[in-house]
Design a protein around this motif. Structure first.
Motif: not given
Length: 459
Positions: A69-92
Motif C-alpha cells: 500500500a505504501k512506498a517501500g513496501a515489498w514482497k518476494t516471490y519464489q519460483l523454483f530456485d528463482q527469487s524476485f522482489i516486487v516493490v512499490r516505488g516512491r513514484d507509486d
C-alpha cells in the motif's frame, strides 16, 4: 409519447446469449484432452519441460496490490530456485526485480515481505533505491564500477483487479494481451480491487500442482468429497455455461437450493441460512434476506412464494441491496452474479470463484525442489467490506510449515485431504492415463492449453 429505453448491456449477460459460450454437456470440442497421461503428474522430465515452457514464460499472480500500500513496501516471490522482489516505488509504481545484488549476486531480501527505504546488500553494502537504481557502492572511488551499469535486473510486473502479476520473461507480451480484452471486460465490474483479504494461507502439499488445478475446475466431486454441500448447492452440468477465452476460461452453473417435492420455500430458505459455512460474505446479506422472506409469510406463519420468486431470487435482491448500501457499485453486475459463483481459470495456475462482493482463489505452484509429486498451494478469500468492518476482518498471511497443522474450513479441508490421496494413486506405474468425463469439460480444456505449451518440447 412513450420513449422506449433499453438497459445497457452488461458483461455478465453473456450467460443469456445463446451465441456466446458453450451450454450443456453435448457441445464440448472434440479436440479437448479427454485422456490425460498420468506421467504428467509424476514425471521429473515433464516437470522440467513445464519449468522451461510454462513457468518462465507466463504471467503469474504474486500478491495483492493492497499488500504493497505504501512506498517501500515489498514482497518476494519464489519460483523454483528463482527469487524476485516486487516493490512499490516512491513514484507509486509497483515494479519487479531479480532478488540479487548486481555485485556478487547476494540475495537482497531474505524475508517474505517488509518495508524499506532502500535495498542494502548485507555482503558488501551496495545499495539500491526503490526504483532499482544503484545508489551506493562501498569505496566507490576505488571500485572502477559505473553505478548506471549495475541497476537491479528488472522483471515485468503489472496489476489488474487488485492483483499483482509478474512474468519471469523479460520479453513478455503485455498482461492485457496475455489475458485478452474479454477477460478484462468480464472481470472489471466486480471491482475486486476494493476487496480486502479475509483468509490467506500457504502450505506445501504432497501432490502435483495440476492435481490442485484439476480439483477446483469441476463440481463432479461434490457427491464424493463434499456431500454436505449438496443441501445448498446442486451442480447441474446440463445448465452449466462455459466460455473459453484463449488460454483462459470461465464457467458457471446456476446456484439454487435443490427443489422438488421435498424442497419447498421453507427448505429453500433453510438452505440459504446454511451458506455462511462455505461463503463468508453471506452473513452480511442475511438480515436483508430475512426481511424479504418475511414479506411472503402469511399470518399463520406459512411461507409461500409466487411464480418467479425463490429463495435464490430473494438472496439476489438482498445481495444487491446490501452491497449498494455499503457503498459498492454493483450496477454493472447481473442478478445471476449476485449469487452464482463464476469459476475463472487464468493459465497457468490461478483458479478463482467470484460473485458480487466476494471471491476465493486457489493458486498452486511447483515445489521449489522441483519434485513433481509436491507443490505449494496458496488459498485466499477476499470480500468487500466498509472501512469500519474491513479493519477488523482483514488478516495477515499464514505460512504453514508443519503438514496438517492448519485446519481449513470444512470443504477446503476435504479438498486438502483428497488431492494428496489422488497423487498417491497417480504414482502407480500401471495406471497410464486418467479418463475425463464431459462433466469435467474445464479440466479437459485446461489440459488442451497445457498441451499447446508443452508442444514446444516436442517440436
Amino acid at each position: 409519447m412513450t420513449i422506449e429505453t433499453t438497459r445497457p448491456t452488461r458483461p455478465g449477460e453473456w450467460l443469456d446469449d445463446t451465441k456466446i459460450g458453450l451450454s450443456g454437456l453435448g457441445s464440448a470440442p472434440a479436440d479437448f484432452q479427454w485422456k490425460i497421461p498420468t506421467e504428467r503428474y509424476t514425471s521429473p522430465e515433464i516437470a522440467a519441460q513445464e519449468r522451461e515452457l510454462i513457468w518462465t514464460k507466463t504471467w503469474q499472480i504474486v500478491g495483492r496490490v493492497s499488500a504493497l500500500a505504501k512506498a517501500g513496501a515489498w514482497k518476494t516471490y519464489q519460483l523454483f530456485d528463482q527469487s524476485f522482489i516486487v516493490v512499490r516505488g516512491r513514484d507509486d509504481v509497483i515494479r519487479g526485480f531479480v532478488n540479487a545484488c548486481r555485485h556478487r549476486g547476494n540475495l537482497l531480501c531474505a524475508e517474505r515481505s517488509g518495508t524499506s527505504r532502500q535495498f542494502l546488500c548485507q555482503y558488501h553494502l551496495w545499495s539500491y533505491d526503490l526504483e532499482g537504481n544503484c545508489r551506493g557502492i562501498l569505496r566507490e572511488g576505488l571500485s572502477g564500477v559505473d553505478k548506471s551499469d549495475v541497476s537491479l535486473v528488472p522483471v515485468p510486473v503489472e496489476t489488474f483487479s487488485g492483483f499483482i502479476f509478474l512474468n519471469p520473461d523479460p520479453d513478455a507480451k503485455p498482461l492485457a494481451e496475455y489475458l485478452g480484452p474479454e477477460v478484462f471486460e468480464l472481470l472489471r465490474p466486480y471491482q475486486m480491487e476494493q476487496f480486502i483479504t479475509v483468509m490467506d494461507v500457504e502450505e506445501p502439499l504432497e501432490c502435483n500442482w495440476k492435481v490442485v488445478m484439476d480439483a477446483f475446475q469441476e463440481g463432479y466431486h461434490l457427491w464424493g468429497v463434499h456431500p454436505q454441500l449438496l443441501n445448498v448447492i446442486f451442480p447441474d452440468p446440463e445448465t452449466g455455461r462455459y466460455r473459453f477465452l484463449g488460454d483462459h476460461s470461465v464457467a458457471t452453473t446456476p446456484f439454487d437450493v435443490p427443489r422438488g417435492e421435498h424442497f419447498g420455500p421453507e427448505e429453500q430458505v433453510a438452505g440459504i441460512r446454511k451458506l455462511p459455512e462455505t461463503f463468508p460474505a453471506v452473513p452480511l446479506m442475511l438480515p436483508r434476506f430475512e426481511e424479504l422472506v418475511a414479506e411472503y409469510r402469511g399470518e399463520d406463519g406459512t411461507l409461500a412464494f409466487p411464480d418467479g420468486v425463490t429463495a435464490r431470487t430473494l438472496l439476489q435482491r438482498a445481495t444487491r441491496d446490501t452491497l449498494t448500501g455499503m457503498g459498492l457499485d454493483v450496477s454493472r453486475l447481473t442478478d445471476n452474479q449476485m449469487t452464482d459463483n463464476q469459476g475463472w481459470v487464468l493459465f497457468p495456475n490461478f483458479f478463482m470463484t467470484v460473485r458480487a462482493g466476494e471471491c476465493h482463489i486457489t493458486m498452486p505452484t511447483p515445489h521449489p525442489s522441483g519434485d513433481p509429486n509436491k507443490c505449494v498451494w496458496h488459498v485466499a478469500s477476499y470480500m468487500y467490506l466498509p472501512e469500519e468492518l474491513a479493519e477488523v476482518a482483514k488478516v495477515e498471511p499464514t505460512v504453514v510449515t508443519e503438514p496438517g497443522s492448519h485446519t481449513y474450513f470444512e470443504a477446503l479441508q476435504q479438498d486438502y485431504e483428497q488431492m494428496q490421496r489422488q497423487q498417491a494413486g497417480l504414482r502407480n506405474s500401471r495406471l497410464k492415463y486418467e479418463t475425463i468425463t464431459r462433466e469435467e469439460i474445464v479440466v479437459a480444456a485446461f489440459h488442451h492449453v497445457l498441451d499447446r505449451y508443452l508442444d514446444g518440447a516436442r517440436s
